[in-house]
Write an enzyme that holds these catalytic residues in place. Structure first.
Site, PDB file in Angstrom:
ATOM      1  CB  ALA A 107     -14.344  -8.752  11.926  1.00  0.00           C
ATOM      2  CB  ALA A 108     -10.401  -7.478   8.569  1.00  0.00           C
ATOM      3  CE  LYS A 109      -6.957  -2.290   8.876  1.00  0.00           C
ATOM      4  NZ  LYS A 109      -5.623  -2.370   8.247  1.00  0.00           N
ATOM      5  CB  SER A 158      -7.731   0.190  12.256  1.00  0.00           C
ATOM      6  OG  SER A 158      -8.671   1.195  12.584  1.00  0.00           O
ATOM      7  CB  SER A 171      -0.304  -0.265  -3.903  1.00  0.00           C
ATOM      8  OG  SER A 171      -0.067   0.808  -4.741  1.00  0.00           O
ATOM      9  CE1 TYR A 190      -9.841  -0.977   7.769  1.00  0.00           C
ATOM     10  CE2 TYR A 190     -10.824   0.292   9.555  1.00  0.00           C
ATOM     11  CZ  TYR A 190      -9.767   0.053   8.695  1.00  0.00           C
ATOM     12  OH  TYR A 190      -8.642   0.847   8.769  1.00  0.00           O
ATOM     13  CG  ASP A 215      -4.748  -7.562  -5.701  1.00  0.00           C
ATOM     14  OD1 ASP A 215      -4.753  -7.687  -4.455  1.00  0.00           O
ATOM     15  OD2 ASP A 215      -5.778  -7.470  -6.387  1.00  0.00           O
ATOM     16  CG  ASN A 239       0.206   0.993   4.838  1.00  0.00           C
ATOM     17  OD1 ASN A 239      -0.252   1.630   5.781  1.00  0.00           O
ATOM     18  ND2 ASN A 239       0.029   1.376   3.576  1.00  0.00           N
ATOM     19  N   GLY A 285       0.838  -1.207   0.000  1.00  0.00           N
ATOM     20  CA  GLY A 285       0.000   0.000   0.000  1.00  0.00           C
ATOM     21  C   GLY A 285       0.866   1.248   0.000  1.00  0.00           C
TER      22      GLY A 285
HETATM   23  N1  LIG Z   1      -6.185   6.887   7.412  1.00  0.00           N
HETATM   24  C1  LIG Z   1      -6.730   6.472   8.538  1.00  0.00           C
HETATM   25  O1  LIG Z   1      -7.462   7.243   9.207  1.00  0.00           O
HETATM   26  C2  LIG Z   1      -6.451   5.091   9.058  1.00  0.00           C
HETATM   27  C3  LIG Z   1      -6.854   4.795  10.366  1.00  0.00           C
HETATM   28  C4  LIG Z   1      -6.597   3.521  10.883  1.00  0.00           C
HETATM   29  C5  LIG Z   1      -5.966   2.569  10.105  1.00  0.00           C
HETATM   30  N2  LIG Z   1      -5.614   2.880   8.828  1.00  0.00           N
HETATM   31  C6  LIG Z   1      -4.962   1.817   8.062  1.00  0.00           C
HETATM   32  O2  LIG Z   1      -3.738   2.298   7.571  1.00  0.00           O
HETATM   33  C7  LIG Z   1      -3.437   1.660   6.327  1.00  0.00           C
HETATM   34  C8  LIG Z   1      -3.168   2.722   5.275  1.00  0.00           C
HETATM   35  O3  LIG Z   1      -4.314   3.537   5.185  1.00  0.00           O
HETATM   36  P1  LIG Z   1      -4.352   4.926   4.376  1.00  0.00           P
HETATM   37  O4  LIG Z   1      -5.293   5.793   5.092  1.00  0.00           O
HETATM   38  O5  LIG Z   1      -2.994   5.390   4.067  1.00  0.00           O
HETATM   39  O6  LIG Z   1      -5.098   4.418   3.076  1.00  0.00           O
HETATM   40  P2  LIG Z   1      -4.935   4.806   1.520  1.00  0.00           P
HETATM   41  O7  LIG Z   1      -6.213   4.399   0.891  1.00  0.00           O
HETATM   42  O8  LIG Z   1      -4.450   6.196   1.382  1.00  0.00           O
HETATM   43  O9  LIG Z   1      -3.791   3.813   1.097  1.00  0.00           O
HETATM   44  C9  LIG Z   1      -4.001   2.439   1.034  1.00  0.00           C
HETATM   45  C10 LIG Z   1      -3.054   1.865   0.028  1.00  0.00           C
HETATM   46  O10 LIG Z   1      -3.325   0.465  -0.092  1.00  0.00           O
HETATM   47  C11 LIG Z   1      -3.385   0.150  -1.472  1.00  0.00           C
HETATM   48  N3  LIG Z   1      -4.191  -1.038  -1.727  1.00  0.00           N
HETATM   49  C12 LIG Z   1      -5.533  -1.177  -1.625  1.00  0.00           C
HETATM   50  N4  LIG Z   1      -5.881  -2.426  -2.003  1.00  0.00           N
HETATM   51  C13 LIG Z   1      -4.735  -3.075  -2.330  1.00  0.00           C
HETATM   52  C14 LIG Z   1      -4.439  -4.380  -2.804  1.00  0.00           C
HETATM   53  N5  LIG Z   1      -5.408  -5.285  -3.007  1.00  0.00           N
HETATM   54  N6  LIG Z   1      -3.149  -4.693  -3.043  1.00  0.00           N
HETATM   55  C15 LIG Z   1      -2.166  -3.801  -2.855  1.00  0.00           C
HETATM   56  N7  LIG Z   1      -2.380  -2.545  -2.404  1.00  0.00           N
HETATM   57  C16 LIG Z   1      -3.656  -2.192  -2.153  1.00  0.00           C
HETATM   58  C17 LIG Z   1      -3.956   1.398  -2.125  1.00  0.00           C
HETATM   59  O11 LIG Z   1      -3.702   1.441  -3.513  1.00  0.00           O
HETATM   60  C18 LIG Z   1      -3.204   2.479  -1.364  1.00  0.00           C
HETATM   61  O12 LIG Z   1      -1.908   2.656  -1.916  1.00  0.00           O
HETATM   62  C19 LIG Z   1      -4.636   0.757   6.009  1.00  0.00           C
HETATM   63  O13 LIG Z   1      -4.361  -0.557   6.432  1.00  0.00           O
HETATM   64  C20 LIG Z   1      -5.740   1.363   6.859  1.00  0.00           C
HETATM   65  O14 LIG Z   1      -6.724   0.411   7.178  1.00  0.00           O
HETATM   66  C21 LIG Z   1      -5.833   4.114   8.290  1.00  0.00           C
END
Ligand SMILES: NC(=O)c1ccc[n+]([C@@H]2O[C@H](COP(=O)([O-])OP(=O)(O)OC[C@H]3O[C@@H](n4cnc5c(N)ncnc54)[C@H](O)[C@@H]3O)[C@@H](O)[C@H]2O)c1
Length: 248
Positions: free
Chosen positions: A156-158, A141, A38, A154, A61, A88, A14
């Protein structure tokens, strides 16, 4: 002891997104060779172009085992091995009550947010075992620590990621592989910009930083600590990082 990652090789899944791209930048700044992975090569190339240092952008992916294996093989070919994996990639995907959530949507959310962590960790573990050390950092998360009725898939997965962290940490402790978990609360990324509170209070004063969501940079600094030798004796642990208002 330092937070220097000179000559370390890190994969950040990601890595084209908010928190992931910031972790990649922080790791590269600390001297690591970084693979960002990603799905979109175009987005990855843009992010890679903005990071100073050795960065390899691999369209992957993380829900597809063959693509994960390919990501690992290409990293080893290019950089010789893997020291650090940051799981991530993830996201809530749908805001829906459990009754409205279709079985295929449930499956997709579990695949992205939980199964991918298992797939990527398993795929790097052989190389880390051969090298006699490794760091795996899972991004969960706070949704995995508390009730989240509009995101049961979400949450449950986290929550699963938190338990998986502990199980992998215990399994791989004899191999000197540390596995830890970061659980951000709402974090100030572009993707959640509409959900962020005002930075200024009604009386015109600023909200104190600890009462405001963290920036991606704060999460990245914690991920740097967990990748560095400063955290050598920390494994199987959960590190929430959030606005203090989320504790109330
Ligand atoms: N932003 C928040 O408020 C927040 C809060 C808690 C947890 N998180 C967690 O932090 C992590 C990053 O979140 P973010 O806010 O930067 O999200 P984001 O959407 O900005 O980035 C997520 C990234 O994951 C990639 N991605 C999605 N599906 C994919 C796949 N099948 N294969 C490969 N890459 C894939 C996307 O292209 C993107 O680059 C996530 O796990 C999210 O659940 C985010």
């Amino acid at each position: 002891m330092s937070q220097n990652l000179k000559d370390k090789v890190a994969i950040v899944t990601g890595g084209a997104g908010g928190i992931g791209s910031r972790i990649a930048k922080t790791y590269a700044g600390a001297g690591a060779k970084v693979v960002i992975a990603s799905r979109s090569q175009g987005k990855l190339d843009k992010v890679a172009g903005k990071i100073d240092g050795e960065v390899l952008a691999l369209a992957t992916d993380v829900t597809v085992p063959e693509q994960v294996d390919n990501m690992v093989a290409k990293t080893i070919d290019e950089f010789g091995g893997i020291d650090i994996l940051v799981n991530n990639a993830g996201g809530a995907m749908f805001i829906k009550s459990p009754n409205d959530l279709e079985p295929n949507e449930w499956d997709a959310a579990i695949a992205l947010n939980l199964s991918s962590v298992f797939l990527c960790s398993r795929a790097v573990s052989n190389n880390m075992m051969e090298r006699g050390s490794g760091r795996i950092i899972n991004i969960s998360s706070v949704a995995g620590m508390r009730l989240s009725p509009s995101f049961v898939h979400y949450g449950a997965a986290k929550a699963g990621v938190i338990n998986l962290t502990k199980g992998l940490a215990m399994s791989w402790a004899p191999n000197n592989i540390n596995v830890n978990c970061i659980a951000p609360g709402l974090t100030a990324t572009e993707g959640v910009a509409n959900w962020l509170p005002e930075k200024t209070k009604e009386d015109g004063t600023s909200v104190p930083p600890l009462l405001y969501p963290p920036d991606p940079e704060h999460v990245a600094d914690l991920a740097l600590f967990l990748a560095s030798e400063l955290s050598a004796h920390i494994s199987g642990e959960l590190f929430p990082i959030r606005s203090l208002t989320e504790l109330a």
